[in-house]
Design a protein around this motif. Structure first.
Motif, mmCIF file in Angstrom:
data_model
loop_
_atom_site.group_PDB
_atom_site.id
_atom_site.type_symbol
_atom_site.label_atom_id
_atom_site.label_comp_id
_atom_site.label_asym_id
_atom_site.label_seq_id
_atom_site.Cartn_x
_atom_site.Cartn_y
_atom_site.Cartn_z
ATOM 1 N N SER A 162 46.046 61.553 58.625
ATOM 2 C CA SER A 162 46.089 60.606 57.502
ATOM 3 C C SER A 162 47.238 60.910 56.552
ATOM 4 N N ASP A 163 47.485 62.192 56.303
ATOM 5 C CA ASP A 163 48.586 62.580 55.419
ATOM 6 C C ASP A 163 49.926 62.134 56.009
ATOM 7 N N VAL A 164 50.102 62.373 57.300
ATOM 8 C CA VAL A 164 51.340 61.963 57.962
ATOM 9 C C VAL A 164 51.456 60.443 57.924
ATOM 10 N N ALA A 165 50.355 59.764 58.197
ATOM 11 C CA ALA A 165 50.359 58.295 58.197
ATOM 12 C C ALA A 165 50.774 57.752 56.840
ATOM 13 N N GLU A 166 50.261 58.332 55.774
ATOM 14 C CA GLU A 166 50.609 57.880 54.429
ATOM 15 C C GLU A 166 52.094 58.093 54.154
ATOM 16 N N LEU A 167 52.619 59.233 54.571
ATOM 17 C CA LEU A 167 54.028 59.530 54.339
ATOM 18 C C LEU A 167 54.943 58.551 55.072
ATOM 19 N N VAL A 168 54.641 58.271 56.333
ATOM 20 C CA VAL A 168 55.562 57.460 57.138
ATOM 21 C C VAL A 168 55.236 55.971 57.136
ATOM 22 N N GLY A 169 54.077 55.597 56.594
ATOM 23 C CA GLY A 169 53.730 54.183 56.506
ATOM 24 C C GLY A 169 53.147 53.594 57.776
ATOM 25 N N THR A 170 52.188 54.296 58.352
ATOM 26 C CA THR A 170 51.497 53.798 59.540
ATOM 27 C C THR A 170 50.027 54.197 59.442
ATOM 28 N N SER A 171 49.297 54.090 60.526
ATOM 29 C CA SER A 171 47.878 54.437 60.521
ATOM 30 C C SER A 171 47.655 55.834 61.105
ATOM 31 N N PRO A 172 46.564 56.491 60.705
ATOM 32 C CA PRO A 172 46.244 57.799 61.287
ATOM 33 C C PRO A 172 46.071 57.727 62.803
ATOM 34 N N ARG A 173 45.508 56.655 63.277
ATOM 35 C CA ARG A 173 45.320 56.497 64.727
ATOM 36 C C ARG A 173 46.666 56.483 65.441
ATOM 37 N N ARG A 174 47.622 55.783 64.862
ATOM 38 C CA ARG A 174 48.969 55.724 65.454
ATOM 39 C C ARG A 174 49.614 57.104 65.448
ATOM 40 N N VAL A 175 49.432 57.847 64.367
ATOM 41 C CA VAL A 175 49.958 59.211 64.311
ATOM 42 C C VAL A 175 49.336 60.048 65.425
ATOM 43 N N GLU A 229 58.339 68.341 48.144
ATOM 44 C CA GLU A 229 59.226 69.092 49.041
ATOM 45 C C GLU A 229 59.104 68.576 50.472
ATOM 46 N N TRP A 230 57.864 68.313 50.913
ATOM 47 C CA TRP A 230 57.642 67.806 52.262
ATOM 48 C C TRP A 230 58.338 66.458 52.451
ATOM 49 N N GLU A 231 58.155 65.553 51.504
ATOM 50 C CA GLU A 231 58.791 64.241 51.626
ATOM 51 C C GLU A 231 60.313 64.354 51.588
ATOM 52 N N ASN A 232 60.847 65.182 50.718
ATOM 53 C CA ASN A 232 62.301 65.341 50.650
ATOM 54 C C ASN A 232 62.874 65.886 51.953
ATOM 55 N N THR A 233 62.211 66.879 52.519
ATOM 56 C CA THR A 233 62.661 67.442 53.792
ATOM 57 C C THR A 233 62.558 66.398 54.891
ATOM 58 N N TRP A 234 61.472 65.631 54.902
ATOM 59 C CA TRP A 234 61.299 64.562 55.885
ATOM 60 C C TRP A 234 62.428 63.545 55.776
ATOM 61 N N GLN A 235 62.752 63.145 54.553
ATOM 62 C CA GLN A 235 63.826 62.162 54.363
ATOM 63 C C GLN A 235 65.154 62.698 54.907
ATOM 64 N N LEU A 236 65.440 63.952 54.688
ATOM 65 C CA LEU A 236 66.674 64.551 55.218
ATOM 66 C C LEU A 236 66.671 64.565 56.735
ATOM 67 N N LEU A 237 65.542 64.920 57.320
ATOM 68 C CA LEU A 237 65.453 64.954 58.785
ATOM 69 C C LEU A 237 65.595 63.571 59.393
ATOM 70 N N ARG A 238 65.107 62.561 58.710
ATOM 71 C CA ARG A 238 65.209 61.182 59.202
ATOM 72 C C ARG A 238 66.669 60.747 59.312
#
Length: 105
Positions: A24-37, A93-102
């Motif tokens: 659910s946390d990943v889904a919220e960050l990337v804008g999808t559903s937990p099931r999809r994650v 920090e997690w979101e910032n690192t994710w944005q850089l990796l993207r």
């Protein structure tokens, strides 16, 4: 432009050692559903530190639990719901690192 698969894998890659989040946390960050994650992790999660993403109960499918526990022990995570609460990453920090990796994709 990154795909949803790229986004999910980057979100997991952005998690520092010693942290854990739920699907659910990943889904919220990337804008999808937990099931999809969960589906993405089942198909492509071996490319990243998959043991850092669990159900909201701090568990994984039975076939993965023994290997996950080894990683959790190595990182001092424990297990269960307390693991999610006690070892969550700093969200900014997690979101910032994710944005850089993207940007690499």
């Amino acid at each position: 432009m990154p795909s949803i698969v790229d986004d999910v894998l980057a979100a997991v890659e952005a998690l520092p050692a010693g942290t854990v989040v739920s699907y659910s946390d990943v889904a919220e960050l990337v804008g999808t559903s937990p099931r999809r994650v969960g589906t993405i992790m089942a198909r492509a999660g071996q490319e990243v530190d998959w043991w850092r993403v669990t159900s909201v109960r701090g568990t994984l499918p039975a076939a993965l639990m023994a290997r996950a526990r080894q990683h959790w022990d190595e990182e001092g995570l424990g297990g269960g719901v307390a693991m999610l609460r006690d070892h969550a990453p700093d969200p900014i920090e997690w979101e910032n690192t994710w944005q850089l990796l993207r940007l690499r994709v």
